[in-house]
Scaffold this motif. Structure first.
Motif, PDB file in Angstrom:
ATOM      1  N   LEU A  10       2.451   5.307  -4.523  1.00 48.04           N
ATOM      2  CA  LEU A  10       3.135   4.105  -5.007  1.00 48.04           C
ATOM      3  C   LEU A  10       4.591   4.428  -5.358  1.00 48.04           C
ATOM      4  CD1 LEU A  10       2.846   1.108  -5.684  1.00 48.04           C
ATOM      5  CD2 LEU A  10       2.009   1.774  -7.951  1.00 48.04           C
ATOM      6  N   VAL A  11       4.821   5.555  -6.016  1.00 46.33           N
ATOM      7  CA  VAL A  11       6.176   5.990  -6.332  1.00 46.33           C
ATOM      8  C   VAL A  11       6.962   6.250  -5.042  1.00 46.33           C
ATOM      9  CG1 VAL A  11       7.554   7.858  -7.368  1.00 46.33           C
ATOM     10  CG2 VAL A  11       5.612   6.896  -8.613  1.00 46.33           C
ATOM     11  N   ALA A  12       6.310   6.854  -4.048  1.00 45.33           N
ATOM     12  CA  ALA A  12       6.980   7.145  -2.774  1.00 45.33           C
ATOM     13  C   ALA A  12       7.440   5.864  -2.075  1.00 45.33           C
ATOM     14  CB  ALA A  12       6.063   7.959  -1.861  1.00 45.33           C
ATOM     15  N   GLY A  34      -1.292  -3.566 -15.459  1.00 53.05           N
ATOM     16  CA  GLY A  34      -1.779  -2.299 -14.916  1.00 53.05           C
ATOM     17  C   GLY A  34      -1.778  -2.213 -13.400  1.00 53.05           C
ATOM     18  N   ALA A  35      -1.166  -3.178 -12.728  1.00 50.24           N
ATOM     19  CA  ALA A  35      -1.153  -3.182 -11.260  1.00 50.24           C
ATOM     20  C   ALA A  35      -0.203  -2.142 -10.678  1.00 50.24           C
ATOM     21  CB  ALA A  35      -0.803  -4.570 -10.730  1.00 50.24           C
ATOM     22  N   GLY A  36       0.735  -1.648 -11.485  1.00 54.60           N
ATOM     23  CA  GLY A  36       1.639  -0.609 -10.998  1.00 54.60           C
ATOM     24  C   GLY A  36       3.103  -1.023 -10.921  1.00 54.60           C
ATOM     25  N   LYS A  37       3.474  -2.087 -11.610  1.00 60.59           N
ATOM     26  CA  LYS A  37       4.850  -2.577 -11.538  1.00 60.59           C
ATOM     27  C   LYS A  37       5.856  -1.537 -12.049  1.00 60.59           C
ATOM     28  CE  LYS A  37       3.622  -6.311 -13.821  1.00 60.59           C
ATOM     29  NZ  LYS A  37       2.156  -6.217 -13.790  1.00 60.59           N
ATOM     30  N   THR A  38       5.583  -0.952 -13.196  1.00 57.19           N
ATOM     31  CA  THR A  38       6.501   0.047 -13.738  1.00 57.19           C
ATOM     32  C   THR A  38       6.463   1.326 -12.900  1.00 57.19           C
ATOM     33  OG1 THR A  38       6.335  -0.877 -15.970  1.00 57.19           O
ATOM     34  CG2 THR A  38       7.123   1.393 -15.787  1.00 57.19           C
ATOM     35  N   THR A  39       5.309   1.701 -12.412  1.00 58.38           N
ATOM     36  CA  THR A  39       5.197   2.887 -11.550  1.00 58.38           C
ATOM     37  C   THR A  39       6.006   2.700 -10.280  1.00 58.38           C
ATOM     38  OG1 THR A  39       3.008   3.382 -12.435  1.00 58.38           O
ATOM     39  CG2 THR A  39       3.575   4.381 -10.308  1.00 58.38           C
ATOM     40  N   PHE A  40       5.932   1.520  -9.677  1.00 56.20           N
ATOM     41  CA  PHE A  40       6.723   1.226  -8.482  1.00 56.20           C
ATOM     42  C   PHE A  40       8.212   1.295  -8.813  1.00 56.20           C
ATOM     43  CE2 PHE A  40       8.506  -1.725  -5.255  1.00 56.20           C
ATOM     44  CZ  PHE A  40       8.057  -1.080  -4.113  1.00 56.20           C
ATOM     45  N   LEU A 118       1.697  -6.714  -6.319  1.00 57.55           N
ATOM     46  CA  LEU A 118       0.849  -5.533  -6.436  1.00 57.55           C
ATOM     47  C   LEU A 118      -0.536  -5.955  -6.900  1.00 57.55           C
ATOM     48  CD1 LEU A 118       3.909  -4.492  -7.834  1.00 57.55           C
ATOM     49  CD2 LEU A 118       2.749  -2.436  -7.096  1.00 57.55           C
ATOM     50  N   SER A 119      -1.563  -5.430  -6.236  1.00 58.80           N
ATOM     51  CA  SER A 119      -2.948  -5.766  -6.563  1.00 58.80           C
ATOM     52  C   SER A 119      -3.794  -4.506  -6.609  1.00 58.80           C
ATOM     53  CB  SER A 119      -3.548  -6.685  -5.496  1.00 58.80           C
ATOM     54  OG  SER A 119      -2.725  -7.775  -5.227  1.00 58.80           O
ATOM     55  N   HIS A 120      -4.769  -4.500  -7.508  1.00 59.29           N
ATOM     56  CA  HIS A 120      -5.765  -3.422  -7.555  1.00 59.29           C
ATOM     57  C   HIS A 120      -6.712  -3.588  -6.370  1.00 59.29           C
ATOM     58  CE1 HIS A 120      -5.059  -2.088 -11.730  1.00 59.29           C
ATOM     59  NE2 HIS A 120      -4.787  -3.355 -11.972  1.00 59.29           N
ATOM     60  N   ILE A 121      -6.897  -2.535  -5.603  1.00 58.81           N
ATOM     61  CA  ILE A 121      -7.907  -2.511  -4.548  1.00 58.81           C
ATOM     62  C   ILE A 121      -8.626  -1.170  -4.683  1.00 58.81           C
ATOM     63  CG2 ILE A 121      -8.381  -2.570  -2.074  1.00 58.81           C
ATOM     64  CD1 ILE A 121      -7.255  -5.209  -3.017  1.00 58.81           C
ATOM     65  N   ASN A 122      -9.864  -1.219  -5.122  1.00 56.63           N
ATOM     66  CA  ASN A 122     -10.618   0.006  -5.411  1.00 56.63           C
ATOM     67  C   ASN A 122      -9.823   0.874  -6.376  1.00 56.63           C
ATOM     68  OD1 ASN A 122     -12.743  -0.836  -3.717  1.00 56.63           O
ATOM     69  ND2 ASN A 122     -11.633  -0.082  -1.932  1.00 56.63           N
ATOM     70  N   GLY A 124      -6.878   2.247  -5.529  1.00 56.36           N
ATOM     71  CA  GLY A 124      -5.481   2.195  -5.117  1.00 56.36           C
ATOM     72  C   GLY A 124      -4.833   0.853  -5.393  1.00 56.36           C
ATOM     73  N   ARG A 125      -3.714   0.641  -4.716  1.00 53.56           N
ATOM     74  CA  ARG A 125      -2.946  -0.591  -4.875  1.00 53.56           C
ATOM     75  C   ARG A 125      -2.586  -1.152  -3.508  1.00 53.56           C
ATOM     76  NH1 ARG A 125      -4.563   0.813  -9.094  1.00 53.56           N
ATOM     77  NH2 ARG A 125      -3.518   0.835 -11.106  1.00 53.56           N
ATOM     78  N   GLN A 126      -2.632  -2.462  -3.420  1.00 54.86           N
ATOM     79  CA  GLN A 126      -2.161  -3.166  -2.231  1.00 54.86           C
ATOM     80  C   GLN A 126      -0.814  -3.785  -2.576  1.00 54.86           C
ATOM     81  OE1 GLN A 126      -4.874  -5.763  -0.042  1.00 54.86           O
ATOM     82  NE2 GLN A 126      -3.298  -7.354  -0.172  1.00 54.86           N
ATOM     83  N   LEU A 127       0.147  -3.680  -1.662  1.00 56.98           N
ATOM     84  CA  LEU A 127       1.462  -4.278  -1.846  1.00 56.98           C
ATOM     85  C   LEU A 127       1.715  -5.283  -0.741  1.00 56.98           C
ATOM     86  CD1 LEU A 127       1.675  -1.220  -2.988  1.00 56.98           C
ATOM     87  CD2 LEU A 127       4.109  -1.703  -3.008  1.00 56.98           C
ATOM     88  N   ASP A 128       2.084  -6.472  -1.140  1.00 61.01           N
ATOM     89  CA  ASP A 128       2.504  -7.505  -0.203  1.00 61.01           C
ATOM     90  C   ASP A 128       3.951  -7.834  -0.525  1.00 61.01           C
ATOM     91  OD1 ASP A 128      -0.033  -8.206   1.235  1.00 61.01           O
ATOM     92  OD2 ASP A 128      -0.681  -8.576  -0.823  1.00 61.01           O
TER      93      ASP A 128
END
Length: 146
Positions: A10-12, A34-40, A118-122, A124-128
């Motif tokens: 996700l960072v990459a 917790g979907a990963g917004k700050t991590t992204f 950003l969405s939780h999928i299992n 990992g994360r899905q990005l659209d």
């Protein structure tokens, strides 16, 4: 649609996007807690050559970082129904890059921005990614070809 298996991936992806960003571009990050917004955003900062630690702006509303371009990292969740409580124009139309977490809560966004859902999928994360406007469409095409 993109899929990441872990935080490093996700960072990459954020780093890849950050490398392409130019002054005045706006990125709107949407997704559940917790979907990963700050991590992204940490990845975007890396792509902008920012060496400071990126923290969630939840309680400060805005955090500013200096790198190749200034990064204005906003979390508008707490301003909710009172977007006038902060002058967003300084960030949206400034010389840097504006990343807005929970941007879907704003009643007015600039005409040109890139939305990253950003969405939780299992595990990992899905990005659209959806481009609104010409500059963001070009950014999305460059991201896809990179």
């Amino acid at each position: 649609m993109l899929y990441t298996h872990n935080e490093n991936e996700l960072v990459a992806l954020g780093n890849k996007l950050g490398n392409l960003l130019e002054p005045g571009q706006v990125i709107v990050l949407t997704g559940d807690l917790g979907a990963g917004k700050t991590t992204f955003t940490k990845g975007i900062a890396k792509g902008l050559d920012i060496e400071q630690m990126i923290k969630s702006p939840t309680y400060t509303i805005v955090r500013e970082y200096e790198g190749r371009l200034p990064l204005y990292h906003l979390d508008v969740y707490r301003i909710g129904d009172d977007p006038d409580s902060i002058d967003l124009d300084d960030f949206l139309y400034g010389d840097g890059v504006c990343v807005i977490e929970w941007g879907e809560l704003l009643s007015e966004l600039p005409a040109d921005y890139l939305e990253v859902k950003l969405s939780h999928i299992n595990e990992g994360r899905q990005l659209d990614m959806i481009a609104y406007g010409t500059q963001s469409q070009l950014l999305l095409e460059a991201f896809g070809n990179g």
